[in-house]
Structure formats: structure tokens, C-alpha cells
Design an enzyme around this catalytic site. Sequence first.
Site, PDB file in Angstrom:
ATOM      1  N   ASP D 183       0.817  -1.221   0.000  1.00  0.00           N
ATOM      2  CA  ASP D 183       0.000   0.000   0.000  1.00  0.00           C
ATOM      3  C   ASP D 183       0.853   1.275   0.000  1.00  0.00           C
ATOM      4  OD1 ASP D 183       0.792  -0.458   2.562  1.00  0.00           O
ATOM      5  OD2 ASP D 183      -1.161  -0.061   3.485  1.00  0.00           O
ATOM      6  N   THR D 211       1.510  -7.897  -1.038  1.00  0.00           N
ATOM      7  CA  THR D 211       1.471  -7.811   0.423  1.00  0.00           C
ATOM      8  C   THR D 211       1.317  -9.196   1.001  1.00  0.00           C
ATOM      9  OG1 THR D 211      -0.102  -7.418   2.214  1.00  0.00           O
ATOM     10  CG2 THR D 211      -0.896  -7.015   0.022  1.00  0.00           C
ATOM     11  N   ASP D 213       0.826  -9.797   3.944  1.00  0.00           N
ATOM     12  CA  ASP D 213      -0.187  -9.742   5.004  1.00  0.00           C
ATOM     13  C   ASP D 213      -1.611  -9.732   4.438  1.00  0.00           C
ATOM     14  OD1 ASP D 213       2.008  -9.493   6.574  1.00  0.00           O
ATOM     15  OD2 ASP D 213       1.614  -7.457   7.244  1.00  0.00           O
ATOM     16  N   GLY D 257       2.302 -10.441  10.034  1.00  0.00           N
ATOM     17  CA  GLY D 257       1.004  -9.765   9.997  1.00  0.00           C
ATOM     18  C   GLY D 257       0.986  -8.601  10.970  1.00  0.00           C
ATOM     19  N   ARG D 258       1.419  -7.438  10.532  1.00  0.00           N
ATOM     20  CA  ARG D 258       1.502  -6.272  11.407  1.00  0.00           C
ATOM     21  C   ARG D 258       0.125  -5.761  11.785  1.00  0.00           C
ATOM     22  NH1 ARG D 258       6.320  -3.475  11.666  1.00  0.00           N
ATOM     23  NH2 ARG D 258       5.144  -1.626  12.277  1.00  0.00           N
ATOM     24  N   GLU D 312       2.135 -11.322  14.496  1.00  0.00           N
ATOM     25  CA  GLU D 312       3.122 -10.430  15.123  1.00  0.00           C
ATOM     26  C   GLU D 312       2.512  -9.121  15.607  1.00  0.00           C
ATOM     27  OE1 GLU D 312       6.171  -9.045  12.412  1.00  0.00           O
ATOM     28  OE2 GLU D 312       4.749  -8.883  10.770  1.00  0.00           O
ATOM     29  N   ARG D 368       8.409 -15.512   3.517  1.00  0.00           N
ATOM     30  CA  ARG D 368       8.313 -14.589   2.393  1.00  0.00           C
ATOM     31  C   ARG D 368       9.429 -14.727   1.366  1.00  0.00           C
ATOM     32  NH1 ARG D 368      10.042  -8.570   4.609  1.00  0.00           N
ATOM     33  NH2 ARG D 368      12.131  -8.829   3.784  1.00  0.00           N
TER      34      ARG D 368
END
Lengths: 443, 443, 443, 443
Positions: D183, D211, D213, D257-258, D312, D368
Site C-alpha cells: 500500500d 502484500t 499480510d 502480519g503487522r 506479530e 516470504r
Amino acid sequence: MESLTQAFGQATFPSPLKVSFQTENFIEDGKDRVLVDISLEGLLKASRPNSGHILFQPSTFELAGPREKIFWNPDSLKVAIVTCGGLAPGLNNVVQNLVTFLSDRYRVKHIYGVPYGYQGFTHDPLTKRFAFGWRRLDSLSVQNIDFEGGSVLGTGRGHSNPISIVDALMLRDINILFTIGGDGTLAGANAIHQEIKRRKVPISLIGIPKTIDNDVLWVSKTFGFESAVGKAVEALRCAQTEARSAYHGIGLVKIMGRNSGSLTATAAVAMNDIDFVLVPEVPLRLEGQNGLLNAIVRKVLDKGYITIAVAEGAGQDLFPPSEIEKDASGNEKLKDIGKYLQKLITDEFKARNIETTLKYIDPSYMLRSQTTSADDSVFCAKLGQNAVHAAMAGKTGCMIGYAHERFTHVPLSAVSMGKKRLDVNEPLWLSVLAATGQPSYWG
Amino acid sequence: MESLTQAFGQATFPSPLKVSFQTENFIEDGKDRVLVDISLEGLLKASRPNSGHILFQPSTFELAGPREKIFWNPDSLKVAIVTCGGLAPGLNNVVQNLVTFLSDRYRVKHIYGVPYGYQGFTHDPLTKRFAFGWRRLDSLSVQNIDFEGGSVLGTGRGHSNPISIVDALMLRDINILFTIGGDGTLAGANAIHQEIKRRKVPISLIGIPKTIDNDVLWVSKTFGFESAVGKAVEALRCAQTEARSAYHGIGLVKIMGRNSGSLTATAAVAMNDIDFVLVPEVPLRLEGQNGLLNAIVRKVLDKGYITIAVAEGAGQDLFPPSEIEKDASGNEKLKDIGKYLQKLITDEFKARNIETTLKYIDPSYMLRSQTTSADDSVFCAKLGQNAVHAAMAGKTGCMIGYAHERFTHVPLSAVSMGKKRLDVNEPLWLSVLAATGQPSYWG
Amino acid sequence: MESLTQAFGQATFPSPLKVSFQTENFIEDGKDRVLVDISLEGLLKASRPNSGHILFQPSTFELAGPREKIFWNPDSLKVAIVTCGGLAPGLNNVVQNLVTFLSDRYRVKHIYGVPYGYQGFTHDPLTKRFAFGWRRLDSLSVQNIDFEGGSVLGTGRGHSNPISIVDALMLRDINILFTIGGDGTLAGANAIHQEIKRRKVPISLIGIPKTIDNDVLWVSKTFGFESAVGKAVEALRCAQTEARSAYHGIGLVKIMGRNSGSLTATAAVAMNDIDFVLVPEVPLRLEGQNGLLNAIVRKVLDKGYITIAVAEGAGQDLFPPSEIEKDASGNEKLKDIGKYLQKLITDEFKARNIETTLKYIDPSYMLRSQTTSADDSVFCAKLGQNAVHAAMAGKTGCMIGYAHERFTHVPLSAVSMGKKRLDVNEPLWLSVLAATGQPSYWG
Amino acid sequence: MESLTQAFGQATFPSPLKVSFQTENFIEDGKDRVLVDISLEGLLKASRPNSGHILFQPSTFELAGPREKIFWNPDSLKVAIVTCGGLAPGLNNVVQNLVTFLSDRYRVKHIYGVPYGYQGFTHDPLTKRFAFGWRRLDSLSVQNIDFEGGSVLGTGRGHSNPISIVDALMLRDINILFTIGGDGTLAGANAIHQEIKRRKVPISLIGIPKTIDNDVLWVSKTFGFESAVGKAVEALRCAQTEARSAYHGIGLVKIMGRNSGSLTATAAVAMNDIDFVLVPEVPLRLEGQNGLLNAIVRKVLDKGYITIAVAEGAGQDLFPPSEIEKDASGNEKLKDIGKYLQKLITDEFKARNIETTLKYIDPSYMLRSQTTSADDSVFCAKLGQNAVHAAMAGKTGCMIGYAHERFTHVPLSAVSMGKKRLDVNEPLWLSVLAATGQPSYWG
């Protein structure tokens, strides 16, 4: 959507899921429906005056998911599960999810596995003896079955006799039957459902679509398909490696798909540098300037090596009708298009006096007898969960469908409308044409 | 051990490895040798009076590894690498290790890849034009080639003409040739080596054994073998899954191995619950009380399902000699024992009126065209390193052998003494008998 | 070699394997021995006058394998299996092979799994109640346990009390105990064995070495090691990918190995393009012209990116002794060298004002809790088979060793002589030096 | 939808795809649109009188795919590709597909890879020197890059300066820019697009969402997500194995995964027998009767072992604000919730005097930096193809979206409306609640 509530009264038991779910999470039958055709064009067509009703039926499906009230009292419930037809990766995952969901979430205590497909219902009406023992299932007994391929219940191709099967269900006091299988199995399931309705007995029958070929209507993907694509890609990569490592090398792989080239096309798109993709939906022409053989020779000379993916159902019209055999069930036996192409191509190069090395790979059952990819595991979990939600809510005579990223309830009667095939005007096939550069038709 | 130092003077250049190695790490030619036979019995036999000399030759091999002084001056050195015969997992790893070792450790600047096997030496003696372009190799160009199967150089089965090949080596001023291939290739390499000696030119020729069947003498394992076992196990597991999921199911897998059942036997031991392992070394008898067919029927009835692993070279004597064909190179074409068994077994069950479902899997080239397991990667790295050490030290006419966990220098003349086969008195086969419970002979 | 036959009379029962084995396949105790040191130098040293006896003891080990006569009558035999210490890939395979071999080949009927390591023997001497239930094992119950990692029996680190354990064995009438574990477990096993001997009871105790670090004496490889290498390679490849994809990227991976760098070194050799390998056997010096930090900065600037593999036991002397903690068992807790290096390197680049991106990966338990590679499965099968052969023949107080590609019987007393470490003069470490180009010592 | 045709005239060049495509296969801009909301409820709301226009904008997106006429003349076209931000599996596949599509299908001859993200545009306005060399790309140079993880172009987190970047594009005569990123990158791309519009230069800018996530708006899935799920499942399985193999074992895994728990939740659903799933979207309460710690203790005592998956970004509000640090870009650094839970849980068991063994796994970058699953490869291929189709048709200022199984053109301005999070009322989270049986909120 058919539901036992129509004949036997409302779903009155509160869902045991209420403990962890909040009220707003439950699906409401009347309200939650999804469109079958999501294109603007389809929508405009459906919403024209005097056609508004088409909007609702059949152009929407009921959304699958947990209902706040359930039809069955879990305490005394008896559930049977049967797996039918050929293997697909994920059969065990679906069974595992059905069982753990029924027992851990809905507190169902009596769950049985029916062995070897519809054969498992075989019994002597007089002695009431069953030909095969049914297996008791619980969370512990299915704990690691997703580590294995195949079906721990055993599967089989035997035909269904609806009367005998409903007899068996009643003999064993079964309230819910889950049948996991392809279009033949689901047609059989519909017949069983009709027989249940005729007898006016409260038995939920929920179908779960299984097809490695991805050829069942109303489901955009089926469990095991992605895992099968993964293995098909592996075979294609091996063939590509053989081709690249040889002077004028040709790699040829035959991939499952009797009526649909979906698996073959998807695997080919997953790869870089595939040259020809042959599917049942596009007639195969071998000879002539614009025939396949000429295209192959040209590309080998131009590029140095090529890789070909052929679906097992491709090019069947190339074989003389006199050669067609039928199997026990009356289905036409496919002729081996892979071996046939291997010989034709080798002969063509010999005739033109051009050196080549062709390696042929037929991964066959390796595509379907493996375990699932992570994504397929997720899909199986959701399928199993939604099938349990549907059954517990009293739904019946339906299959768990999947389209536009939503799980739905699809009437079994709609499933037998036909067989899904690859649409050569759709994005997948266009991706194949674009990736390979091959023409849209041969000859 | 043959060495260029015998004819062309001592190895006088200090090894560039001295920077990172300490002196005691280098191998000393005279001192570091390992026994061929490590059993006490063999040793006692060898050390009997008047037989002491046997102890040293041929019952020890020179240990491979880095030498403190090297024969070649890296600056001006020209090296060629050729890969011959069928694919094996790890070809690219070996090439990668040869190249990075030569260039990063020994500072060799001119390394060439010869394409498509011995064919790549083809040239016109008059115009000195080569039929195929040789490829310049360096650390960067081989950086990720271990991510691909096959051979990035290209490989081929063409016969070697020693005279023409030595001409080619001299035309291109090659000082070291690495040939990677099976017993045929290594026999060809020996002929090239003899031609080099006859001409009294200083060219090192080092062979690296490659055989997916594990049938080269003096090497207890070959690169790619373990990776191939891994894929064979996958195929066996699929067949086992099909068998377990069906009523009276039979899974049948054909595994590479023309003369040796080593790959088939090893894969079967890796699995639990394999029932029959058929290899070329044990004659196959089908009929009679103690024949295979009877054993199969009995076990299916007893256990419910079975899995069979058959090496492609097994049971070839079952086919009438009239049916034997030869390929271009004069080798006998193997008859398809897998398809043959499939038909025989199915017919046997039909004749006995016993229901069965047999699934046949032939993973064929998928065993050899993949990338390497971690352990194979380590093995390839060590092979490549030792080949470079040997060549730089001036060794020639030898192959990098491996036995009792040591890398050695094996004279190419010793390699052609024969073909390694599975010894039915050795632990591997006893493990198979113990794991399957099958008899040690049929009929 | 210790054997129950010495105290309790000859092995008189014919091996049930005779049905499928031919007579010549059996191992003969006196005759079949293999050398411990297979180098010519070692041999000459051993065969010097007045030292001939050294040749036989301890420089040979008894060969493992099936004996023609067995000591135990399978009918009434009771066998227990215990898994101790940390996980390693293959624990379940070994258990599976022990069980299927005992039951299918030797027709043993009573096999028990002892839960959670030596803790599983805990019982109240008065009530004779056991703290944990023992699990009955047979071929069916272990059929698919090789599809799971870990130990289905459960494992644990608890200390062994030989007296209590022999009490437990006698309470349960156990004739054979298989203990699977590392050097601590095997030392415990030796103490149990001594207690058994002291009581003069006929119980066979066979140890099976398990160590993910590959640090047990007399075994050149241990089960699970290769599988762990495979996963370590995966982590290294990820770190390398991160490094290559970033400007001045650094990839850092910490790999299991408290005392031995064997796993780290092997994984590094399996890869192309690893730059630094740090192990406990080579003292780590960070500062100064020839220190690690300077070498790292230079290589990043020169090459653009680097990858570092560090064994968890490396560089422990860099931490001040005051920081050392001990765990419950009195072992020193390792300081986290990975995190420490991460900080030091980042700081160094910051201090020098050089841009960098460092990614740190600690795959930790992912190396040991997975299932086995095909090759490890084969190794586990052979280990299990040989352990069963040994026990059935009446052997006791020994571990199944493996050296020079032969399985042997190693006295448990010899196992506790020490811990195997990486020899920096041996081929593996030389391969690391050669592959990385790093110096043989730091500072 | 923005298109260069609006300012610079019609797309007049016939698509080179016409050779293999038939006319009806092309997408028509006005006609082919798909609904954003496919529920019946959404539809009814949108089609109410006086709200009909809502139906078209923004509730439909333009369908992606090949157009019959293209805007650009391929001959002279110059294309640049840049990869930004962190790694995701499939970056190389997307680059590969962009390049092979542009060159093989649209016959584009000039394609450049911009190194290390937006940093790669850095140049000196006076000397016009670029800080990093751009790499020429063609079909051959990208042939096997899908065999590697990461980005062969190099990637980076550097901020974008729209003015400088458009300067760079114009200096290099670039006509089409593909930016692959998350993003932040896409917001940057929108700024670049606005600057291009302001200058009225004909440059197409197409964004491709990346992304791990899965937190980008308007895309139901992103490339690499499934591959990351696969690896997360592997880590969970290892933790589960550790837990099952120990007495009172606890396995704990931290997953990327923030802001979104999507990856964690999906991986947990793929597994059987996960007990707790902790995500940023559900506030974490540890203490009290209904807190997490109590729930953990109860389940360990009840079931014997448990497995916990924690994203995370979960539980960040548990850390005192004073401890929050910011990184160079001003983003808050996440506190390590995994290590924190590890300590809290261990302490809790110690305080209650209950034995336990907790194993913590943080697979971090291993999720990743790997290569893609087959299904991800297909997704990358289609993304790349559709991006090329869009650019060639003159589309600009848009991102390739994906929803309800259709690829679409999403205006970049819509992308920056927000960040997608896990909806706790949606099926995925309900599947998690149902699979784990955990409560819908803590405390």
C-alpha cells in the site's frame, strides 16, 4: 432451498456455536444470498421489467454458514459419511473436518464412516447383515488422517440403489448422510434424496463435490484441484528439463481430464515456457500446414526444444470409432492420446530426417493420491464446516457450492444440469493462448 | 594412480588453498590410502604371508582431496566440462561446483562447457569448425543452476571417437577435461585417456561417475541416487494410497533400473508396508504354488490390499526372445514389465473371480529430471571439489570413487571391469526380504 | 560384545527369518567384524609386531545383522520401547520399524511404548502403580506414524534412576528394552545395563543413537541428521535470498549444534555461495584486521551481499562468564550468538556509515520436528531392523553403530568415552573452507 | 477508469494477440464490468429508485484482460519494472510474466529492470548519471527466475520522490512503468501518476499489489499469500509436533502480519487441532477468569498439549506506551509478542506449579523469501498478463485488482482509501472460532 423444516417443523435448538460466536455472525436464510452471475451485463439482463423474479431464482444461491437455530438435537443424532468414486487430494481432510466439527462444535456423539462408497450400504434385507463393517469415527480417530492421501474410509465406484440405501440408512437410524463425490455420485445422491422425500422420513442429505477434473457445475473450484495442479506442474517441469537438456528435445506430459482441460490448462499457466497445450475442448488437427505436427516441427527447429501438455481426453476423435471400447459401467474407455502423440511426433521427425529426443511422462494417479497443499487444506476445512452447518440447520438435498469466493447451498437437482467444461472464451484459456502463443484452433 | 607428474615433472606450484588451509590439512599421495575391503576376513586374507603385496594393490585406493603442491599453473589453464548420457539429479550441482572451485579457489580463468555430451567435440578437421558452440562458464553464470534439474550444458548419448575428441581438445588447447557420465561414458573416457597418453600430451582427464541406477563399480553411491529414491518413494506412496483406499486394492509401480534393482530396493525399504519388490537380480517366476501370482492373490485376500515395486529390468526373461528389439546403439530394448504384470495380475483375479482394483504408476523420467535433495547437494559438492583437487594435482585417467565414506581416485581401467549389481546376500536385499516378508526366490 | 548367551546359555531358537532368507545370508558372530579405522596408515600401525592384538580389539566392531539362531522364544517375549531427549526426524520411523519387525518377522506379540522418556518408568514401589500408562503397540497402530514428526510415544529429558527402572522392567516382565536417545540417554542406558547385570536377570538392552547434532561417538551419521540438513538448507536459502534482494544485504541463520558444528557445516556445503560458516570448534574472534567483522564488511563491499551460517554453540566464549546461567539439569544455557552477531554487525556498519540490510532467521525447532527424507527413512529402517536382530540374538549392553557404511554393535561403555566433534582437519571442514574461502582461524 | 486515450487519442493499433485469439475473446471497456458487492442485499440496496447510478460507480470495476485495439506501438516502446518493499513469494514470477508477455506476445523490445525499488530512480539532475545501473530484460534473461525466491531486480524500502522519478522516466524515455509493491508503494505510485498527469506526458503507470499480510483494499488475495500460508502451516505443524511429543507440551508460533491476522487465521484453518489463534483485530486480554492465560492452563490440563498461533501485530496494546520505539521511516516498531507470551505462559505455569514444556518458533522471513506454490504461480501469471494487457491498452493510474474470482482495474486513488483487515464477522474468522473453539473475545 430444500430444508427439513418445511416438512418437520422449525429449527428450534440454539446453535452450540453461540458460546463462541456473537449473534450477528450467523447467516440468515432469507437475507443472505449471492448472485450466480456477477457481471454487470448479466445483472442488467436479469433486472429488466417482467424478469425481476429471475433475479432471485435461479440467479442467486443461499449463502452457506452457521445458523443461529439448528434443526437437530445433537445428543441423539446419528451421522454417516461416505466417500465415492476416484481419489482426490483432501478426501481425508474433508472427512476429518466433518467429524471434528460434528463432535467438537455440535457435540454429536455418533458418527460412522461407510466403507468403499455406495457399496458400503450393501446389506441383506432379511438378515439385516451389512457386507462391510461401518467404522466409528471421533476426533481422535481422525486426528492425523490429513497426513495421508486417499480415503481412510475406502472409496468405490459402485452404483447406488436408492431404495436399498435408504433402507440401510433407516436400519441404522441415520439422521444425516454426507456424500462426497463427483457428478455421478451427486446424481446418485439426488436419487437417494428423492427416495427419502417419498418416504417422508427426516434425513438430511448433504453432498460435497469432489472432482479432480474440476468439471462439476456451480463450483468454481473443487478440493484437491490445486494439489493436483502442483503435481502436474512437477511433471511438466521434469518434461521441460528433459527437453532443454537434449538436442532438439521434446517433453510430453499427459494430464488427467476426461472431459475438461481445466487441470492441464491451469498447470500450463503455472509454468513459464510451455509450448503446446492440448485439451478436449479444442479439436485437435494433426496434419496440414496449420496442423499440430507442422507447428511442433517448426517450433523445435526455431527454439531448440519444446514442452507439450496434453489432457487425457484430448483428441479422442482422432481414433477410429471401431476402436472404442466401453468399461463395465458403460463409459467409453479413453484411447491413450499420450502414447499416440509420442509415436506420431517421433515418426514425423524421422520422416523429415530431423534429429530429436522425445521424453514422455504420464504421472497419472500421482496427481490424485497425494496429500493437500495448504490452500487445499483451508478449502477442505471450509467445505467440511459448511456442510456440517447446513446439515445441522436441517438443509437437505443440496450440495455445498462455491462461486465468486462464497460458499453456497446448491440444489442437487441443479447439479445434474450438466458438466462444467473449459470455456475457450474465458480468461484461463486466453492465458494459455497468450502464454504459449499457440493458435486458438488447429488445421 | 596415474599422474601427469610421472611423465611431465613434479607438481611444483603451491596450492592457492594454502591461504585458508593449514599445512597439515593436505593429503599426501603415498601415505593416504584407504582399504577397498574393510571386513576383518578380507584383511586377514590379504595379510597372509606371501600375500602382503595384495594389501596395497588393488586393495587400497588413493585418498582424494587437496594436495599441497599442484601440477598446473592456474593462470593460463584451459578446462572443459562435458556431461554425457541420461539425466540424473545433481548434474548441474557438479558442474556448478567444478566451475566455482576452479575459478574461486584455484583462480582458473578459462572454463568451457561442451554441449550435448561427446557430440559437442564434433568438428571438421579441415575448417576446424565445431558443430556446436562451446559455452564460457564462470561463477556468475552457474550461480543458480542448482535450482534446475537436467544439465545446463545439454547432454547426449552419442558415441565417443577418441581420436577426434583428442584432436578437438588440442585444437582448443584444453589442459583438463572433466567427463561426467555412466559406465559407457567412463569407458569412452578411458579410451580418450589412452589416446592422450599415446600422443604424450599433458592433458588431465578426470571422470565423475553418474548413474541413477547406482551400477558403477567402486562407488557405493552416486549423485542423484538419493533424490531419485525420494521420488520413487513418492510414487510408491501414491500406489499404496490407491491400494489402501480400494477394496482388494493393488498398487503397482515401475522404477528405473535396467540391470540393478538398487533403486527399487532402497525405495521399498524407505517405506513401511510394501509387499513385493521385484528386481533383475532375482529371477521372476509367475506360475505355480510358489510363483508370484499365487503369492499376490493370497496376500490380497489376507491383508486386503498390497503394493508392488518392480524394477524396469526385472523379469525380462519372461518375454519370448523373438520379441526382443534393439535400439540404435545395439542395446536390447527392455520390454515393459510393468504393463505386463498389470495385465497378468488383473487376468489372474478375473480368472479366480476375485474383485480387485489395480492402479499402475510409472513415474519414469520424474525420478531423474528433478533437482537434488540436500544430502545429494552435499555429495555433489564434495565430488566436484575432489575432482578439481585431483585435476589440479596432475592426476589423470581416474574417476572420483566413493566407498566406506571416503572419496578416492579409482583408475578408469578398473571401472570397466564390470557393472555393479545388487548383491542378494548383502544387507540391503536382506532388509527388503525382512521388510516385505517375501521369499528369497520365486517358484 | 556382551551377549545374554554368555550367562544364560546358547541361542537355540531358529530364526523365523529362515523362511525367506537363505542360510548364507546370516551373520556369524566370530567372523563378521569390521575395522574401525580403514586408513592404510591406521592398519600398518595396528599390525606392527607386538601390537597385532590391537587389530581385533577395539579396532574392529561386530557386524550387525540377522543371526541364524536366536536367543529368545518370540511367543512369550515382552518388549518395551522408550524415546528420550529432544526430538529428531525419524523417531517414529525407528519405533515403527522396531514394532513391525518384531511383530511381522519375529512374531513377537507383546510390545509396549513407554511414554515421555525415562519418566515413563516412574512407579510407586508399594502400590506398583505407574505414573503414566504404557501403550500397546502393533503393526496396525504404528502403520502411518512415519507421516508425523516427533515421537508418538512422547519423549522427555528426565534423569534415569537405574534401580527404579530395572524394578519397573521386572514388574512388567520385560525381556528386551530398546532405548532411543542421545549420549546422555545412552550413558543412562549403560547404567541400567550394569544394574541388570548386577541382578543377573536376562534382559537385553539395546541402544539406538539419536542426535540431531551428530555428536555421538562411533556413528558417522545419525537418523534425522539429513532431514535436519535439508531444513537448515531451506533457512540458509531464504537468508541468501533476502541478502541478494537487498542493497548490501546480509543474511544470517542460526543452526542447531551446541557442541558440534557438523549440521551447520554440512548445510553450508550443500549450498552454493555461502560466505561465512561459524562453528563451536573454531574460536571466533570479532575484532581486528583478521577478525570476523572486518571480513564481513570487506566481503559485503566487494560482492554486494553475503550469507552467514552460525551454529548455536559458536562463539560462546565471547560472553562474559558472569552472564552464564545454568538450566535445571546443570547444563550451561547457551547465549544467543545469532542475536548477538545481528547487533554487532549492524552496529559495525552503522559505525562505518555503510548502508546495509541484515535479515536474521532462527529456524530452531523446525529442523527437528519434521518428518524424514527418503534417505533418512531408509536409515531408520535399517537401524530398527538391526536393533531387533541384535536383541533377538541375545545381544545386550550395546548400541547400533554405523561407520564406513556398515552397521555394527558398539558396547555402551565405549559410547561414553566422549562426544564427537567436527574435526577441522577432516574433509567436511576443508570443504567448508574451500567453498567459502574463509580463513581457517579468526584473528 | 483512467486511460491515456482520454488525453492522447484512441487506441488504434490492432492487438498482436489477434493472431491466436478470436475476436469475441477480447474485453470491451464499456461492457465488461463486475460488481464490487455480490450479495443480494447489496444489490437491492444499490438498485433502489434514485440510487441506480450507484450501481455503476463505484460498485463496479472494469474487467481486466486483453483489448482488441492497443494504444501503444510495440516497436518503439520502452518499459520499466520496479519491485518495492519487502519480499513476497512470486515477485520473480510477476517480473517474468511481465517480461515474457511484453516481449513474446506484444513484441516489445526495450524492457528495463529498475534496481532496489524507488531508489533505483535516483539520479543526478545535472550529470544525468543514475546511482544504480538498470538491467536490460528479455525472455531468456528471466527464463528460470521463478526457481528463485526474492526479487532478481533487488528491492528496497526507500521513499519515492514523484518529481525526481518522473524526471528519471522522461530522461530514459520510458512509456510504461510497472510498480510492484504494497500500500505504501501504491500510494507512492499514485503520487507519481498525478505528477505524470500534471506534466501531460503519455506514460502508463500500472500498479501490481504485493502484500504478504493480504492487507491491500479491493484485492481478495495477493500473490505469495498462499505460499506464505504453506510455510506458516509447516511452522505450526512443527510446534504442534513438539507439543504433542511432550508432557503438557505447548507449541507457540509467531506469524507475519503487522495489522492483519489474515495469514495467521488462514494457516490455522489449514491445520487440524490448533487451540488458540491470536490476531491484531481481536484485543488480547491475558488476566482474569476469561483471559488467555487461564484458558491456556485449562486446555493444557484438559487435553494434554496445545498449539498457539500468534500474529506479530497481536496484543501490541499490552506493552506500555513508553516502550514504543519508531524506526527510521517513523513506523512504530512492533514489540515481540511471541517472546512476551513465551515468558508469560512459562511463568504462569511455574506460579501454578504445573509442569510444562513450551517450544517457541518464529519462522519470520522463511514465509516470504521462498518460491511459489503452483497456485501462486498461476496467480502471478494472470496478474502479470493482465497488467501487460492494461498497459498496452493505454490504461494508467490503476492497480490490477482481484475480487470474486475476476481480475479488475482499480483506480490507484481507491487503493489508498484504507487498509484491509480481517473482519471478525466474516467466514474466515468464524472458521477459526469454530475450528479452535476459542471465545470471540478475551476477558
